[in-house]
Enzyme design. Structure first.
Site, PDB file in Angstrom:
ATOM      1  N   GLU A  51       0.851  -1.106   0.098  1.00 48.32           N
ATOM      2  CA  GLU A  51      -0.076  -0.064   0.031  1.00 48.32           C
ATOM      3  C   GLU A  51       0.851   1.327  -0.005  1.00 48.32           C
ATOM      4  OE1 GLU A  51      -3.052   2.018   3.070  1.00 48.32           O
ATOM      5  OE2 GLU A  51      -3.048  -0.298   2.772  1.00 48.32           O
ATOM      6  N   ASP A  53       0.272   5.378   0.390  1.00 51.40           N
ATOM      7  CA  ASP A  53      -0.723   6.439   0.830  1.00 51.40           C
ATOM      8  C   ASP A  53      -0.351   7.851   0.993  1.00 51.40           C
ATOM      9  OD1 ASP A  53      -2.038   4.101   1.746  1.00 51.40           O
ATOM     10  OD2 ASP A  53      -1.456   4.254   3.825  1.00 51.40           O
ATOM     11  N   GLU A  55      -2.835  10.695   2.841  1.00 50.39           N
ATOM     12  CA  GLU A  55      -4.008  10.838   3.665  1.00 50.39           C
ATOM     13  C   GLU A  55      -4.000  12.290   4.022  1.00 50.39           C
ATOM     14  OE1 GLU A  55      -5.463   6.816   5.795  1.00 50.39           O
ATOM     15  OE2 GLU A  55      -3.348   7.587   6.584  1.00 50.39           O
ATOM     16  N   HIS A  68      -0.521  13.232   5.109  1.00 44.75           N
ATOM     17  CA  HIS A  68      -0.151  12.235   5.941  1.00 44.75           C
ATOM     18  C   HIS A  68       0.504  10.946   4.985  1.00 44.75           C
ATOM     19  CE1 HIS A  68      -0.076   8.917   9.308  1.00 44.75           C
ATOM     20  NE2 HIS A  68      -0.303   8.152   8.192  1.00 44.75           N
ATOM     21  N   ASN A  70       2.498   7.357   3.934  1.00 52.38           N
ATOM     22  CA  ASN A  70       2.846   5.845   4.563  1.00 52.38           C
ATOM     23  C   ASN A  70       3.018   4.865   3.546  1.00 52.38           C
ATOM     24  OD1 ASN A  70       3.444   4.076   6.411  1.00 52.38           O
ATOM     25  ND2 ASN A  70       1.434   3.716   7.317  1.00 52.38           N
ATOM     26  N   ARG A  79       5.602   3.305   8.550  1.00 51.62           N
ATOM     27  CA  ARG A  79       6.627   4.334   8.033  1.00 51.62           C
ATOM     28  C   ARG A  79       5.871   5.566   7.815  1.00 51.62           C
ATOM     29  NH1 ARG A  79       6.753  -0.768   5.073  1.00 51.62           N
ATOM     30  NH2 ARG A  79       8.580  -2.205   5.488  1.00 51.62           N
ATOM     31  N   GLY A 149      -4.752  13.461  17.945  1.00 55.74           N
ATOM     32  CA  GLY A 149      -4.672  12.449  18.556  1.00 55.74           C
ATOM     33  C   GLY A 149      -6.298  11.911  19.124  1.00 55.74           C
TER      34      GLY A 149
END
Length: 378
Positions: A51, A53, A55, A68, A70, A79, A149
């Site tokens: 995958e 990414d 985001e 974001h 990854n 990662r 978060g």
């Protein structure tokens, strides 16, 4: 894409691909987008999926989005790298491109590279090169983690949340079964040409500028997350002997943990701020890793060599017989000359070692950390 309190939305491509360039224009959710995540990514299927990414993590009004990124290989992610945008992504469309070829994955924003994940499969680091991936996009509720978060929740009074897409484009090798693994990596494809195997000098400069100014999180530097033992080591000031010793220590710990099935530890060394994308060819990387100990081994001592006395009478080569070797003026002159030469050699060696560290250290440590990270996750 549309998000309501009772429904999200998503879309996927009809076909799947192996290598190529996938791009689209996106205008993100305006206003209070806290708790929302807009995605644009490539993915295969199954537990050991690959995958790649993009985001986009929403935020409260007046606070910036987070870009974001990854990558997952064989089902393992972790990662993440995150960036603040250097523009307002809600007022106009911006281009987001995933460039994926047998050499590297590059994330682009408006034709500016922000991240590179290079193929170090020969060094034991997994790379997505054998699973077809489809293209996906979605807008969904992730207010349990996306914004601070999970502290900032979605305000449903601001619904519906709308992200807009246009000009989706693929220049990629269409998957046609396992035969595509070789066909799509063939050098006849444009993305395998030399100019696409690594960033140009100008593109590297753009990426360094973005990463130095706008990157806010890098998994390679999250030593606490991966139980790093050497979180504050300054790589540039580390001698090569010490680097080799640390790597040997880590290797013995991993071997011991495998046998004893105890909790695994990881060695994390601090690299330079330029991060993981230093360009080295595969031969250099293979040479460094396979011959690290031998190549970087430091010679013991820099003093003068022990002289052998072949003269049974204990005289030196001046030929005089009224004194012993250490009383000979010629011996003293040569000994001092040799000591100076050895000191100069030692300084040159130290300078060369630091040059090697400057040139190779960041990429080498990134590669070692990635290997260690995979040990930890397995």
């Amino acid at each position: 894409r549309l998000l309501l309190s009772f429904s999200g939305s998503g879309v996927q491509s009809k076909g799947t691909f192996l290598f190529g360039s996938i791009e689209t224009l996106i205008k993100l959710v305006p206003g209070n987008s806290a708790g929302t995540v807009t995605t644009y990514y490539l993915s295969s299927t199954g537990k050991k999926h690959d995958e790649i990414d993009f985001e986009f993590l929403g935020n409260v009004s007046g606070q910036p989005y987070i870009i974001h990124t990854n990558i997952y290989t064989q089902g393992i992610g972790g990662r993440e790298q995150q960036f603040y945008p250097w523009f307002d992504p809600t007022t106009d469309y911006h281009n987001y491109t995933i460039h994926w070829n047998p050499s590297a994955v590059v994330w682009y924003v408006d034709d500016i590279p922000i991240r590179v994940f290079r193929n170090y499969l020969s060094q034991g680091i997994e790379y997505p090169n054998a699973q077809a991936m489809g293209v996906y996009s979605s807008l969904w509720n992730a207010d349990d983690w996306a914004t601070r978060g999970g502290l900032d929740k979605i305000n449903w009074n601001s619904a519906p949340f709308i992200a807009r897409y246009r000009n989706f484009r693929t220049r990629a090798c269409l998957w046609n079964g396992p035969v595509s693994i070789n066909q799509c990596a063939n050098y006849n494809w444009w993305y395998t040409w030399p100019q696409y195997r690594q960033l140009s000098y100008a593109k590297r400069g753009q990426m360094d500028w973005i990463r130095n100014k706008y990157m806010i999180y890098d998994y390679c530097k999250d030593y606490k997350r991966f139980n790093g033992q050497e979180a504050n080591k300054d790589l540039i000031g580390m001698t090569l002997d010490k680097l080799v010793g640390n790597l040997r220590t880590y290797e013995m710990e991993v071997d011991g943990n495998k046998e004893q099935k105890t909790s695994k530890k990881i060695l994390a060394l601090k690299a330079s701020d330029s991060d993981e994308e230093i360009e080295l060819d595969k031969e250099q990387i293979a040479f460094i890793t396979k011959n690290l100990s031998k190549f970087f081994k430091k010679k013991k001592g820099t003093g003068s060599k022990k002289r052998s006395n072949n003269n049974p009478n204990g005289y030196y080569k001046c030929g005089m017989t009224d004194h012993q070797i250490r009383e000979c003026p010629l011996w003293e002159i040569e000994w001092r000359k040799e000591r100076v030469e050895n000191e100069q050699k030692a300084r040159r060696k130290e300078k060369e070692e630091h040059s090697m560290i400057d040139a190779w250290g960041s990429d080498l440590i990134m590669m070692m950390m990635e290997l260690m990270r995979q040990h930890l996750w397995h």
